[in-house]
Write an enzyme that holds these catalytic residues in place. Structure first.
Site, short mmCIF file in Angstrom:
data_model
loop_
_atom_site.label_atom_id
_atom_site.label_comp_id
_atom_site.label_asym_id
_atom_site.label_seq_id
_atom_site.Cartn_x
_atom_site.Cartn_y
_atom_site.Cartn_z
CG ASN A 15 19.92 -39.18 -42.27
OD1 ASN A 15 19.14 -40.06 -41.91
ND2 ASN A 15 19.63 -38.34 -43.27
CE LYS A 17 20.66 -39.85 -46.38
NZ LYS A 17 21.02 -39.33 -47.68
CG HIS A 100 17.35 -35.27 -45.37
ND1 HIS A 100 17.29 -35.72 -46.67
CD2 HIS A 100 18.62 -35.42 -44.96
CE1 HIS A 100 18.51 -36.13 -47.02
NE2 HIS A 100 19.33 -35.96 -46.01
CD GLU A 102 17.73 -38.61 -48.89
OE1 GLU A 102 17.44 -39.22 -47.84
OE2 GLU A 102 18.91 -38.56 -49.34
CD GLU A 172 22.32 -32.98 -45.43
OE1 GLU A 172 23.20 -33.76 -45.05
OE2 GLU A 172 21.15 -33.32 -45.64
N GLY A 178 24.81 -38.23 -51.46
CA GLY A 178 24.83 -39.59 -51.99
C GLY A 178 25.40 -39.70 -53.39
CB SER A 218 29.64 -36.98 -50.76
OG SER A 218 28.59 -37.37 -51.61
#
Ligand code: PGA
Length: 254
Positions: A15, A17, A100, A102, A172, A178, A218
């Site tokens: 991904n 992003k 996702h 985010e 996730e 991240g 990660s």
């Protein structure tokens, strides 16, 4: 049991992003094409929209598959700034990341929009990578499982069990994205087992056993082997480490 696990083809997805211009995308994907030759796994890259066309052209006839990072649930119309399933389909997009964290956190994505988008993806013959996961506060509060269960039950509402094998779930934990802080492979495996039991409640056991469930958060060359060695983990959704040819190539070929 072991046989069932091997029947699910591993899926390693990058991904990107909001990273990579078109020229940066070209460089990255050319490097990956070489490293993917002869694989028996699914390798997916999810570039930003601006690079989808170029990447789509470059990967024709290679082992790299194309994913988008989002989708709109309508085919066309007055939805400024959105990209429709029809547009993605024309570029041979095969996978779509949906929900996702985010997008849930910054762009108002809810289980309801996730559900609509999954149905749209199916209508256009694309496979959804549906993201679920709890926050740190939720894990520390002991409610990680009910949170993830709610995301699955609501996100997958009225999805036919005959479509289950086209679903990919990405677990996730938000606190591992991240941050450099990976869930232990045991924590990830335990939650993924729980996810499969929830899927069995939704789709029935047989169909649930066909769903591929990834871990994301990660994932790096240094930890991918251990993660993929877990009994129930079928792949990885990778952010930061998918932006460098060498790192993602090592992850693909763990
Ligand atoms: P990360 O991102 O690998 O950079 O933690 C994972 C993701 O958000 O899919």
């Amino acid at each position: 049991m072991v046989e069932e696990i091997y029947m699910r083809r591993p899926i390693m997805a990058g991904n990107w992003k909001m990273n990579n211009t078109v020229s940066e995308s070209v460089e990255l994907v050319k490097g990956l094409i070489e490293k993917a030759e002869g694989t028996e796994r699914d390798f997916v890259v999810c570039p930003p929209y601006t690079a989808l066309y170029t990447v789509s052209e470059l990967i024709k006839g290679t082992e790299i598959k194309l994913g988008a990072q989002n989708i709109h649930f309508k085919e066309k119309g007055a939805y400024t700034g959105e990209v429709s399933p029809l547009m993605l389909k024309e570029l041979n997009v095969e996978y779509v990341i949906i929900g996702h964290s985010e997008r849930r956190q910054y762009f108002g994505e809810t289980d309801e929009t996730v559900n609509k988008k999954i149905k749209t993806a199916f209508e256009y013959d694309m496979k959804p990578i549906v993201c679920v996961g709890e926050s740190l506060a939720q894990r520390e509060g002991g409610i990680a499982e009910p949170i993830v269960k709610g995301q699955l039950v609501n996100g997958l509402k009225n999805i036919d069990s005959k479509d289950a094998e086209r679903v990919v779930i990405a677990y996730e934990p938000i606190w591992a994205i991240g941050t450099g802080r990976t869930a232990t492979s045991e924590q990830a495996n335990d939650m993924i087992k729980f996810i499969r039991s929830v899927l069995a409640g939704i789709f029935g056991k047989e169909a649930a056993d066909t769903v591929r469930i990834q871990y994301g958060g990660s994932v790096k060359p240094g930890n991918v082997k251990e993660i993929m060695a877990q009994s129930d983990i079928d792949g990885a959704l990778v952010g930061g480490a998918s932006l460098k040819v060498d790192d993602f190539a090592q992850i693909m070929n763990y």
